[in-house]
Design an enzyme around this catalytic site. Structure first.
Site, PDB file in Angstrom:
ATOM      1  N   LYS A   1       4.259  -9.298  11.321  1.00  0.00           N
ATOM      2  CA  LYS A   1       3.549  -9.273  10.046  1.00  0.00           C
ATOM      3  C   LYS A   1       3.831 -10.523   9.230  1.00  0.00           C
ATOM      4  O   LYS A   1       4.980 -10.889   8.984  1.00  0.00           O
ATOM      5  CB  LYS A   1       3.939  -8.025   9.242  1.00  0.00           C
ATOM      6  CG  LYS A   1       3.121  -7.846   7.967  1.00  0.00           C
ATOM      7  CD  LYS A   1       3.338  -6.474   7.365  1.00  0.00           C
ATOM      8  CE  LYS A   1       2.563  -6.305   6.070  1.00  0.00           C
ATOM      9  NZ  LYS A   1       2.657  -4.929   5.525  1.00  0.00           N
TER      10      LYS A   1
ATOM     11  N   ARG B   1       0.829  -1.203   0.000  1.00  0.00           N
ATOM     12  CA  ARG B   1       0.000   0.000   0.000  1.00  0.00           C
ATOM     13  C   ARG B   1       0.864   1.254   0.000  1.00  0.00           C
ATOM     14  O   ARG B   1       1.978   1.254   0.482  1.00  0.00           O
ATOM     15  CB  ARG B   1      -0.933   0.007   1.218  1.00  0.00           C
ATOM     16  CG  ARG B   1      -1.999  -1.083   1.174  1.00  0.00           C
ATOM     17  CD  ARG B   1      -2.893  -1.047   2.391  1.00  0.00           C
ATOM     18  NE  ARG B   1      -3.768   0.116   2.373  1.00  0.00           N
ATOM     19  CZ  ARG B   1      -3.684   1.137   3.221  1.00  0.00           C
ATOM     20  NH1 ARG B   1      -2.722   1.170   4.121  1.00  0.00           N
ATOM     21  NH2 ARG B   1      -4.532   2.134   3.170  1.00  0.00           N
TER      22      ARG B   1
ATOM     23  N   ARG C   1       3.279   0.283  16.977  1.00  0.00           N
ATOM     24  CA  ARG C   1       4.636   0.691  17.287  1.00  0.00           C
ATOM     25  C   ARG C   1       4.721   2.212  17.452  1.00  0.00           C
ATOM     26  O   ARG C   1       5.318   2.719  18.390  1.00  0.00           O
ATOM     27  CB  ARG C   1       5.573   0.245  16.168  1.00  0.00           C
ATOM     28  CG  ARG C   1       7.025   0.646  16.370  1.00  0.00           C
ATOM     29  CD  ARG C   1       7.861   0.188  15.193  1.00  0.00           C
ATOM     30  NE  ARG C   1       7.357   0.746  13.951  1.00  0.00           N
ATOM     31  CZ  ARG C   1       7.802   0.382  12.750  1.00  0.00           C
ATOM     32  NH1 ARG C   1       8.697  -0.576  12.651  1.00  0.00           N
ATOM     33  NH2 ARG C   1       7.328   0.942  11.658  1.00  0.00           N
TER      34      ARG C   1
END
Length: 335
Positions: A188, A123, A324
């Site tokens: 992730k 993205r 984060r």
């Protein structure tokens, strides 16, 4: 030449030594041509040993994508719906490949997989690390006669469908991070990118791409700026079959896109909420040019993130959310 390279990879995939003479004979080319193809494979990041007197071998065995194996594992309804399944050696990105296609029929469903992407995208134009033969890079072209009212939630529905596919091959603890990421054990695992062609509210098509870390080489991930994990680590060191995973993703994505076209996000909302990584946690959300800090309160029925801030609940339709960054902000405030 690309066909020769693919055949050469097929011969080397077993991880055993093969002499240049034997490889040349099998491919119908000279030993010099074999050497050139080996050099081309090295540029893709493959680690190929050359030992005088023994020949060439890959540093480890390699499961190549197999179109026939994937196609035979598709559900009958998926095979009926899917007009084309392309399996490529190397491409700029699987999304770009499908966006540049002109389907013979405007209603055709197309899919593309690649061993390697040299310009993989996430993205907002971020680079997607795509080492050869290590992970899964898959895109699906889906035509819409007209966009559903809650079209902005399509990426979330695609995440739910990907989670279903992963559960079906033995990974049942995957979480979803708004708006488009797959997570496991706090790191992730994969991401989804949607791109559209056409002019709503009329006919248009969406290309949905997904990248999933299957057996990511550590040396390939040195430029990844966030904590990551792959399926091999989740499975105790043994990577699952990429062909099996590809078929599972196509089965669940095509079924999910059909449901979404009829019902929108309603059929996916409960599953999303059950797997929501951010719900109840402090986050930072980048929404256009502004940054918002607050506590994530889940997603609304249209897929918008509901963020509890000092000014009340804010709805965020598009943006990036980060745990984060939120933690760093709190540290600065209390430091």
């Amino acid at each position: 030449m690309q066909h020769t390279r693919q055949r050469l990879l097929g011969l080397l995939a077993d991880g055993h030594f093969h002499s240049g003479e034997a490889l040349g004979a099998a491919l119908g080319v000279s030993r010099g041509a074999v050497w050139k193809q080996i050099a081309a494979l090295n540029t893709l990041g493959l680690d190929i040993y050359r030992v005088p007197g023994r020949g060439y071998r890959l540093a480890q065995t390699l499961e190549l994508l197999d179109r026939d194996a994937i196609h035979s594992s598709l559900w009958p309804k998926t095979r009926q719906q899917l007009a084309e399944l392309a399996v490529l050696d190397s491409v700029d990105s699987t999304n770009s490949y499908l966006l540049e296609r002109n389907p013979a029929s405007s209603g055709a469903v197309l899919a593309c997989l690649a061993e390697h992407q040299h310009a993989g995208r996430g993205r907002r134009g971020r680079r997607w690390i795509s080492p050869f033969g290590a992970n899964l890079y898959l895109s699906l072209n889906w035509p819409f006669a007209s966009l559903p009212p809650d079209f902005s939630a399509l990426g979330l529905a695609a995440g739910v469908a990907a989670r279903r596919a992963l559960a079906g091959v033995g990974f049942d603890a995957i979480q979803l991070k708004w708006p488009n990421d797959l997570y496991a054990e706090g790191a992730k695992l994969g991401g989804i990118l949607l791109e559209m062609r056409g002019e709503p509210p009329g006919p248009c098509r969406v290309v949905a791409g997904i990248g999933i870390n299957v057996a990511m080489p550590a040396e390939a991930a040195v430029d990844v700026e966030q904590q990551w994990i792959d399926l091999a680590r989740l499975a105790g060191g043994v990577a699952p079959s990429r062909n099996v995973l590809a078929a599972a993703l196509l089965n669940h994505w095509i079924a999910a896109f059909q449901v979404f076209e009829r019902e929108g996000f309603a059929g996916f909302l409960d599953e999303w909420r059950a797997a929501d990584l951010l719900a109840g946690r402090d986050v930072e959300v980048t929404d256009g040019r502004q940054r918002l800090h607050g506590r994530a309160r889940g997603v609304a029925a249209d897929g918008a993130l509901e963020l509890e801030t000092a000014e009340g609940i804010r709805r965020v339709v598009a943006g990036d959310a980060s745990l984060r960054a939120a933690a760093s902000e709190r540290a600065r405030e209390t430091g």
